[in-house]
Design a protein around this motif. Sequence first.
Motif, PDB file in Angstrom:
ATOM      1  N   GLY A 290       0.162   5.236  -2.203  1.00  0.00           N
ATOM      2  CA  GLY A 290      -0.154   4.976  -0.801  1.00  0.00           C
ATOM      3  C   GLY A 290      -1.402   4.121  -0.655  1.00  0.00           C
ATOM      4  O   GLY A 290      -2.390   4.337  -1.350  1.00  0.00           O
ATOM      5  N   GLY A 291      -1.331   3.139   0.227  1.00  0.00           N
ATOM      6  CA  GLY A 291      -2.472   2.255   0.452  1.00  0.00           C
ATOM      7  C   GLY A 291      -2.465   1.027  -0.437  1.00  0.00           C
ATOM      8  O   GLY A 291      -3.302   0.137  -0.273  1.00  0.00           O
ATOM      9  N   PHE A 292      -1.528   0.987  -1.405  1.00  0.00           N
ATOM     10  CA  PHE A 292      -1.453  -0.162  -2.304  1.00  0.00           C
ATOM     11  C   PHE A 292      -0.106  -0.867  -2.126  1.00  0.00           C
ATOM     12  O   PHE A 292       0.818  -0.330  -1.549  1.00  0.00           O
ATOM     13  N   GLY A 293      -0.026  -2.065  -2.667  1.00  0.00           N
ATOM     14  CA  GLY A 293       1.208  -2.821  -2.649  1.00  0.00           C
ATOM     15  C   GLY A 293       1.176  -3.927  -1.611  1.00  0.00           C
ATOM     16  O   GLY A 293       0.129  -4.322  -1.113  1.00  0.00           O
ATOM     17  N   VAL A 294       2.368  -4.395  -1.267  1.00  0.00           N
ATOM     18  CA  VAL A 294       2.500  -5.552  -0.394  1.00  0.00           C
ATOM     19  C   VAL A 294       2.424  -5.138   1.079  1.00  0.00           C
ATOM     20  O   VAL A 294       2.891  -4.049   1.457  1.00  0.00           O
ATOM     21  N   SER A 295       1.822  -5.976   1.879  1.00  0.00           N
ATOM     22  CA  SER A 295       1.882  -5.872   3.342  1.00  0.00           C
ATOM     23  C   SER A 295       2.506  -7.166   3.830  1.00  0.00           C
ATOM     24  O   SER A 295       1.916  -8.243   3.661  1.00  0.00           O
ATOM     25  N   TYR A 296       3.689  -7.060   4.382  1.00  0.00           N
ATOM     26  CA  TYR A 296       4.404  -8.250   4.814  1.00  0.00           C
ATOM     27  C   TYR A 296       3.854  -8.810   6.122  1.00  0.00           C
ATOM     28  O   TYR A 296       3.464  -8.066   7.004  1.00  0.00           O
ATOM     29  N   LYS A 297       3.848 -10.105   6.178  1.00  0.00           N
ATOM     30  CA  LYS A 297       3.551 -10.765   7.450  1.00  0.00           C
ATOM     31  C   LYS A 297       4.889 -11.243   8.004  1.00  0.00           C
ATOM     32  O   LYS A 297       5.583 -12.027   7.352  1.00  0.00           O
TER      33      LYS A 297
END
Length: 94
Positions: A85-92
Motif C-alpha cells: 500500500g502506498g507504492f506502485g503506479v498512480s495513473y494519470k
Amino acid sequence: MTVSVEQRLFQNRYQIDHDRPHIRVKPHDKPSPLLLALTHACPAGCYTKNDHGQVELSVDGCVECGTCRIVCATTGEVEWTYPRGGFGVSYKFG
Ligand code: SF4
C-alpha cells in the motif's frame, strides 16, 4: 497530434518500493524463451537483457499490467505480487 506510448507512460507517477520490489526475476544462467520474450512484451520496457544474456528487471515504471506474470506463469521465473500500500503506479487519466 499523435501521442506515443512512451509519452503517455511518462504522465504516470510511480512510488518505488526500494526495500521490496513487487516483481522479481529468479536468478538464472540462461533465460527461457518466455522470459526472454519479456524484453519485448513488457509495455513499460522494464525487462532488459544484460551482457551475459540474462534477463534483468527494473520495476521503475511498471504499470502493473500483469503481462510478465502471465507469460512466465509456466516457467516460474518471475515472482509477482502487487506493491505494498502506498507504492506502485498512480495513473494519470485524460
Ligand atoms: S507487470 Fe507489466 S509493466 Fe510491470 S514489469 Fe510486468 S509486464 Fe512490465
